[in-house]
Design a protein around this motif. Structure first.
Motif, short mmCIF file in Angstrom:
data_model
loop_
_atom_site.label_atom_id
_atom_site.label_comp_id
_atom_site.label_asym_id
_atom_site.label_seq_id
_atom_site.Cartn_x
_atom_site.Cartn_y
_atom_site.Cartn_z
N ARG A 1 -40.38 7.81 0.06
CA ARG A 1 -40.22 6.77 -0.95
C ARG A 1 -39.97 7.41 -2.32
N GLY A 2 -38.99 6.91 -3.02
CA GLY A 2 -38.67 7.45 -4.34
C GLY A 2 -37.22 7.17 -4.69
N TYR A 3 -36.79 7.72 -5.79
CA TYR A 3 -35.42 7.49 -6.24
C TYR A 3 -35.01 8.55 -7.25
N VAL A 4 -33.70 8.65 -7.45
CA VAL A 4 -33.15 9.49 -8.52
C VAL A 4 -32.42 8.56 -9.48
N GLN A 5 -32.20 9.04 -10.68
CA GLN A 5 -31.58 8.19 -11.69
C GLN A 5 -30.10 8.50 -11.85
N LEU A 6 -29.34 7.44 -11.96
CA LEU A 6 -27.91 7.55 -12.26
C LEU A 6 -27.68 6.76 -13.54
N ALA A 7 -27.26 7.44 -14.61
CA ALA A 7 -27.13 6.80 -15.91
C ALA A 7 -26.15 5.63 -15.86
N VAL B 1 -24.51 11.87 -2.95
CA VAL B 1 -25.27 12.31 -1.78
C VAL B 1 -26.14 13.52 -2.13
N MET B 2 -25.61 14.44 -2.93
CA MET B 2 -26.39 15.60 -3.37
C MET B 2 -27.57 15.16 -4.22
N LEU B 3 -27.36 14.19 -5.09
CA LEU B 3 -28.45 13.66 -5.91
C LEU B 3 -29.56 13.09 -5.02
N SER B 4 -29.15 12.31 -4.02
CA SER B 4 -30.12 11.70 -3.12
C SER B 4 -30.91 12.76 -2.36
N THR C 1 -36.04 19.26 -4.79
CA THR C 1 -35.50 20.61 -4.96
C THR C 1 -35.19 20.96 -6.41
N ASP C 2 -35.48 20.03 -7.32
CA ASP C 2 -35.17 20.24 -8.75
C ASP C 2 -33.67 20.44 -8.99
N GLY C 3 -32.85 19.79 -8.16
CA GLY C 3 -31.40 19.84 -8.37
C GLY C 3 -30.68 20.92 -7.59
N TYR C 4 -31.40 21.65 -6.74
CA TYR C 4 -30.78 22.76 -6.00
C TYR C 4 -30.41 22.34 -4.58
N HIS D 1 -32.70 14.19 -16.38
CA HIS D 1 -32.65 12.77 -16.01
C HIS D 1 -33.62 12.41 -14.89
N ASN D 2 -34.20 13.42 -14.24
CA ASN D 2 -35.09 13.17 -13.10
C ASN D 2 -36.36 13.99 -13.23
N ARG D 3 -37.41 13.50 -12.61
CA ARG D 3 -38.68 14.21 -12.65
C ARG D 3 -38.61 15.47 -11.79
N SER D 4 -39.31 16.49 -12.23
CA SER D 4 -39.36 17.74 -11.47
C SER D 4 -40.30 17.59 -10.28
N ARG D 5 -40.22 18.53 -9.36
CA ARG D 5 -41.12 18.52 -8.21
C ARG D 5 -42.58 18.57 -8.67
#
Length: 263
Positions: free
Chosen positions: A4-10, A35-38, A45-48, A89-93
């Motif tokens: 459960r969770g989400y990433v942000q898209l401006a 898809v990479m964002l998701s 992964t902090d964007g990795y 734009h997103n919270r870190s791990r």
């Protein structure tokens, strides 16, 4: 199953010049980016995203990755890619895990019966530790006496080893601005369920932190001088501390890396 969770898209994503350029040159790269964002949000992964995951798990083509890299939506790093400005734009791990911990503690406190709460308080008063902090494992010192560099152990066990502690001290000195706690959480997540020797874990942990520092633009406290037995040379030659040797191949590679990174 996704967590459960989400990433942000401006809201202004559709107006971004990088996105608008991709709509004309390679529209499928935009969906690949989403898809990479998701994936990053689901796996914290902090964007990795590593190379294998991008190609074989997310089914992103080389052409799409090149297009994303050319416009600057992703950046190439050692072993994979990192989404540009992901953590802005997103919270870190680390932030996500801290929030989950607070929620678990709050839920436990609310659901704990009154008698159990009193018992827990009495145990804490008498021992100075709450039950969840009492040591129910084999004492660390005793464990270290029987540990072997060649025996297989989990990443969690490696985290409690003397070798890991010594490696942390070295990394803290080399990269004082690197968040080792956050790096360790990501490392455990990535290698969960694996068993390796202490030497292998040490090598992987060092390399992980060095790549993470490079991804975050954190320079080492002093320029690293490559030698025939340093981690960088050993990794490129497929060796470890046990098989390291000062042969011509290792010395030439160390010299080449030093010349390449000479300021």
């Amino acid at each position: 199953m996704a967590r459960r969770g989400y990433v942000q898209l401006a809201n202004g994503f559709y107006l971004n010049r990088k996105v608008r350029r991709l709509r004309r040159t390679m529209p499928s790269a935009i969906s690949a980016f989403v898809v990479m964002l998701s994936y990053c949000g689901d796996n914290l992964t902090d964007g990795y995203v590593d190379d294998d995951t991008a190609e074989f798990v997310l089914d992103i083509t080389v052409q799409e990755l090149d297009a994303l890299r050319q416009v600057g939506l992703i950046e190439s790093v050692d072993g994979g890619y990192v989404i540009h400005d992901y953590l802005e734009h997103n919270r870190s791990r680390q932030q996500v895990m801290a929030k989950r911990k607070r929620e678990r503690e709050r839920y436990s406190a609310e659901s704990l019966p009154a008698e159990s709460a009193q018992t827990a308080g009495r145990i804490e008063t008498e021992s100075g530790q709450t039950p969840e902090h009492q040591n129910t494992r084999t004492p660390k010192k005793e464990k270290e006496e029987y540990s072997s560099s060649f025996s297989k152990e989990s990443v969690k066990d490696f985290g409690e080893s003397r070798e890991c502690g010594e490696t942390d001290k070295t990394l803290a000195m080399e990269y004082p601005n690197l968040d080792l706690e956050s790096a360790w959480l990501a490392f455990v997540q990535h290698h969960y369920g694996e068993t390796r020797s202490v030497n292998d874990w040490t090598r992987l942990w060092k390399g992980w932190c060095q790549r993470r520092a490079n991804m975050s633009g954190i320079p080492p406290s002093k320029r690293h001088v490559h030698t025939w037995k340093c981690t960088h040379v050993l990794e490129k030659l497929g060796r470890d501390e046990e098989t390291a040797q000062a042969d011509e191949k290792a010395c030439e590679l160390a010299d080449k890396l030093n010349k390449k990174e000479k300021p």
